[in-house]
Write an enzyme that holds these catalytic residues in place. Structure first.
Site, short mmCIF file in Angstrom:
data_model
loop_
_atom_site.label_atom_id
_atom_site.label_comp_id
_atom_site.label_asym_id
_atom_site.label_seq_id
_atom_site.Cartn_x
_atom_site.Cartn_y
_atom_site.Cartn_z
CG ASP A 96 -1.96 -1.04 1.21
OD1 ASP A 96 -2.51 -1.36 2.28
OD2 ASP A 96 -2.26 -1.54 0.11
CE1 TYR A 110 3.75 -9.53 5.14
CE2 TYR A 110 3.77 -7.24 4.43
CZ TYR A 110 3.51 -8.57 4.18
OH TYR A 110 3.01 -8.94 2.97
CE1 TYR A 166 -6.57 -9.41 0.75
CE2 TYR A 166 -5.96 -7.09 0.73
CZ TYR A 166 -6.45 -8.20 0.07
OH TYR A 166 -6.83 -8.11 -1.23
#
Lengths: 437, 200
Positions: A254, A324, A397
Site C-alpha cells: 500500500d 513485516y 492482508y
C-alpha cells in the site's frame, strides 16, 4: 515483390535502410533482419513448385529435390542484402534485439486470395476432411513455413497461411492457376526499425508513506506524492532513450506501507531503447535514483536481464513468504503470557474474507492464509504499543490480521489476545525470493 | 594467488558480507522503531480512521437507532447504534435471524468483482430480526443499495451485539449507487450530531 538484379540497386536499397536507422537515432551493435511477406507469395511459390513437379517429375535431377532444400524468398532477400547492409551500418548481423523490418504487403492480391479461399472452404470442406486421413500432407511445406517468422503475420494473413498449409496438393492444384500468372503490381514495402524490449531488474526500497508503487492518478488528480514506477521507470527510460516503459513488481504494498530490508524484486521493461545500456549505464540509472534529493526510493542490484526474467519473477509468486513489522496498539497492557501466546504459534491458519477496503473491486471470497511465525518486540516506555514482527504467506492482508476487519479475518491479533488491537504503521521487511538478491 | 591467500580472501569477503548484513539490520531496526513522541496515547480505531460514521435515529420507529459506516470506496457497513432499544433490553440480545419472511438474507451468495447477482433493497427493507427479552426488533438497510454481505456470525454468536454492536456485531454490508447515496446522505446524522441528540 521488388527484386533487384544489379549490384548497384542492392547498395541503394540498403543505403536507404541505413539512412532510416541513422535518422531515428539508434545506437546499435548489431542487427537482425525481419521480413514479412503477404501470403500470396507463399501460394505463388507452391504453384511454381507444383508446375515444376508436373513437368520434371520424371527427370533424375529433379526426383531427389524436396521443397525444403530450396531457399525461401525471405532467406533469398536476407542473403542478398546482408553484407551490403553490414557495410552501411558498420556492424554485423545476427541474433540481435535490434530489428530491421521489411514489411511487404499487397492489399489487392491478399484480398483476392482471402475471398477465393473462403469460397473454397465452404464447398470443399467435407471433401478435404475425409481425405486427411488417407493422404499425407506435404510436410516439407510445413517446415518451410515454420522457418519464416510466421509470428510476424497479421491475424488474417495467418489464417490464410494455415488454410494454404492444410490444403493438399491436388486440392491446391484444382484451386490455383499452375504456373501462377505474372504479377502486374509489385508489393508495397514499408521499412521500420526498432529494438525489442529490454529488461532491467533489481530490488527497490520505498522509504516514504506517501509514495505509491504504481502511478496512481484519478480524474487527472495524482494520489500520493510520487510513485516507484515513475521514479524508476523514467530514469531507466532516459538513460536507454526508449519510447516507453512498463513496471512489473513481485507483489505490491500500500501507499502508506514502507518497503524496507532487502527490497522488492522488480523489472522495468523499456520498449524501443535507442541506446542499449551498458553495465555503466545501468549503474548510472541506479545512481540517479539513489542520489535524488527526495530519497523516496532506493534500488539495489540493478542489472540488465533477458526476457525470461518476467516469467521467473511470476513463477511461484503465491508461495513466496513475506516478512513485516507492524506498530500495534492493544486496548489493554500486554503480559509476558500474551507475548508467549503469540510467539508460540507457528504456521497459524487464518481465514480472511475480502477486506472491506477492497471489497468494492474484488470478489467476495474467503481466503485461507498462513501466518508462519510472529514475535512481539516491546517498545521502551509503553505497555500498550509494541512492534509485531511476522512472516506470512503471500497474499495475506496484514492490517486486517491485526484489527480483525470487524471479525471478517479470523483469528486476528485482537481475537488471539482477547482485546481490541489497532495497527498504526506497517513496513515490509523482507520479500523472500531468490531473485536479484 | 596461493591457496592460503585465497582462503584468507574468501574469509575476509564473507566477514565483510556479514558485517554489511549486520549494518543493514541495524539500519532496518532504527527505521522500524517509532519516535514515541509522534505516537498518540490512544490511537483512532480502524473504524474511525477508515470510515465516516453516520447515524439514523428513530429509524421508522422510536428508539430504533442504527449506524451507517461509509468507507471511502462507497461501501456502507450497517448495524445497530449503541442507543438502539434492543441493546437496552434485560438480558440483552439472545438471537439473530436473517430470515425475514420474504427471504433468508443469509442465504444469498454474491459473486464476482462486479457483484451483479446481489439483491437490491430499499432503505426500509428488513435485514434481520433481533430477539431481546422475548421481543423482536427489525434491523433495516437504512441505505438503498445492493446487499453484499450479511454478518452470519451473528447467527451463531448473537452475543456479539451485546459486546460490540458497533464493530464485530455489524449487521450487513451494502453497496449503494453514488446517486442513491447522495439522496440519503443528508437525512443521516453525523457522529457529532448523533451524540448531541442522544446526550452522549
Amino acid at each position: 515483390m521488388l527484386t533487384t538484379s544489379k549490384e548497384g540497386s542492392i547498395d541503394d536499397f540498403t543505403a536507404t535502410i541505413a539512412e532510416l536507422v541513422k535518422r531515428e537515432n539508434h545506437h546499435i551493435d548489431g542487427f537482425s533482419i525481419e521480413v514479412s511477406i503477404p501470403p500470396v507469395i507463399v501460394a505463388n511459390e507452391r504453384a511454381v513448385w507444383m508446375y515444376m513437379k508436373k513437368k520434371y517429375n520424371c527427370e533424375d535431377w529433379f526426383k531427389d529435390k524436396i521443397p525444403s532444400q530450396h531457399i525461401s524468398v525471405k532467406d533469398a532477400l536476407r542473403l542478398s542484402i546482408n553484407t551490403s547492409l553490414e557495410n552501411h551500418l558498420g556492424v554485423k548481423s545476427g541474433v540481435d534485439l535490434f530489428r530491421i523490418r521489411l514489411n511487404y504487403s499487397h492489399l489487392d492480391a491478399s484480398r483476392m486470395l482471402q475471398s477465393s479461399l473462403a469460397n473454397n472452404h465452404t464447398c470443399k470442406r467435407q471433401k478435404t476432411d475425409k481425405k486427411d486421413n488417407r493422404d499425407s500432407l506435404d510436410d516439407s511445406h510445413k517446415s518451410n513455413l515454420k522457418n519464416s517468422n510466421e509470428h510476424l503475420c497479421s491475424e488474417s494473413d495467418s489464417v490464410i497461411l494455415r488454410t494454404l498449409e492444410s490444403m493438399l496438393d491436388h486440392a491446391f492444384c484444382e484451386h490455383f492457376v499452375i504456373p501462377p500468372e505474372k504479377a502486374l503490381k509489385p508489393c508495397l514495402l514499408t521499412t521500420t526499425c526498432y529494438r525489442m524490449p529490454i529488461y532491467i531488474g533489481g530490488r527497490y526500497l520505498k522509504f516514504s508513506r506517501r509514495v505509491s508503487q504504481s502511478c496512481w492518478i484519478i480524474d487527472d488528480e495524482r494520489m500520493g506524492e510520487a510513485s516507484v514506477e515513475e521514479i524508476v521507470g523514467s530514469n531507466a527510460l532516459l538513460v536507454c532513450k526508449g519510447d516507453n516503459y512498463k513496471f512489473h513488481a513481485a507483489g505490491r504494498e500500500d501507499i502508506d506501507v514502507r518497503m524496507l530490508g532487502s527490497g522488492r524484486p522488480f523489472l522495468v521493461e523499456v520498449s524501443n531503447a535507442h541506446c542499449m545500456p551498458s553495465m555503466i549505464d545501468v549503474q548510472l540509472i541506479a545512481e540517479k535514483i539513489n542520489n535524488s534529493d527526495k530519497k523516496y526510493v532506493r534500488v539495489r542490484n540493478l542489472k540488465l536481464v533477458n526476457n525470461q526474467a518476467w516469467t521467473l519473477m511470476r513463477e511461484g509468486e503465491a508461495e513466496k513468504q513475506k516478512q513485516y513489522a507492524a506498530l500495534v496498539w492493544t486496548s489493554r497492557a500486554l503480559t509476558e503470557e500474551d507475548l508467549h501466546s503469540i510467539s508460540s504459534r507457528k504456521d497459524l491458519d487464518i481465514i480472511q474474507r475480502t477486506p472491506i477496503r477492497v471489497l468494492h473491486r474484488r470478489s467476495p471470497l474467503e481466503r485461507k492464509k498462513i501466518i508462519h511465525w510472529m514475535n512481539i518486540e516491546r517498545i521502551a516506555g509503553s505497555c500498550q504499543y509494541f512492534l509485531l514482527h511476522l512472516c506470512t504467506q503471500a497474499g495475506t492482508y496484514i492490517k486486517e490480521f491485526v484489527h480483525g476487519d470487524l471479525g471478517r479475518t479470523h483469528p486476528s491479533i485482537g481475537s488471539i489476545l482477547g482485546c481490541r488491537a489497532e495497527i498504526l504503521q506497517l513496513d515490509v521487511t523482507d520479500v523472500k525470493m531468490d531473485f536479484f538478491d | 594467488m596461493e591457496e592460503g591467500q585465497e582462503d584468507e580472501t574468501l574469509e575476509r569477503a564473507s566477514l565483510e558480507t556479514a558485517e554489511k548484513k549486520e549494518e543493514g539490520e541495524e539500519e532496518l531496526r532504527s527505521l522500524l522503531l517509532p519516535d514515541m513522541k509522534d505516537v498518540p496515547p490512544t490511537p483512532p480505531s480502524a473504524v474511525e480512521s477508515n470510515f465516516v460514521r453516520y447515524f439514523a435515529a428513530d429509524f421508522m420507529k422510536p428508539g430504533h437507532d442504527q449506524f451507517v459506516y461509509r468507507h471511502a470506496n462507497g461501501l456502507c457497513v450497517i448495524g445497530l447504534a449503541p442507543t438502539h432499544v434492543a441493546l437496552r433490553e434485560k438480558g440483552g440480545v439472545t438471537a439473530v435471524d436473517y430470515n425475514v419472511g420474504k427471504s433468508d438474507r443469509s442465504e444469498m451468495k454474491v459473486t464476482g468483482k462486479r457483484k451483479r447477482n446481489a439483491q437490491h433493497f430499499e432503505s426500509n427493507s428488513a435485514l434481520c430480526k433481533v430477539c431481546a427479552n422475548d421481543t423482536f426488533y427489525i434491523g433495516r438497510c437504512c441505505v438503498k443499495g445492493s446487499l453484499l454481505e450479511v454478518n452470519d456470525r451473528l447467527i451463531k454468536q448473537p452475543d456479539l451485539l451485546n459486546s460490540s454492536a458497533d464493530r464485530e456485531g455489524y449487521i450487513a454490508i451494502i453497496m449503494p449507487k453514488p446517486a442513491d447515496w447522495l439522496k440519503i446522505k443528508d437525512s443521516l446524522l453525523s457522529h457529532e450530531d448523533y451524540r448531541k441528540l442522544r446526550s452522549l
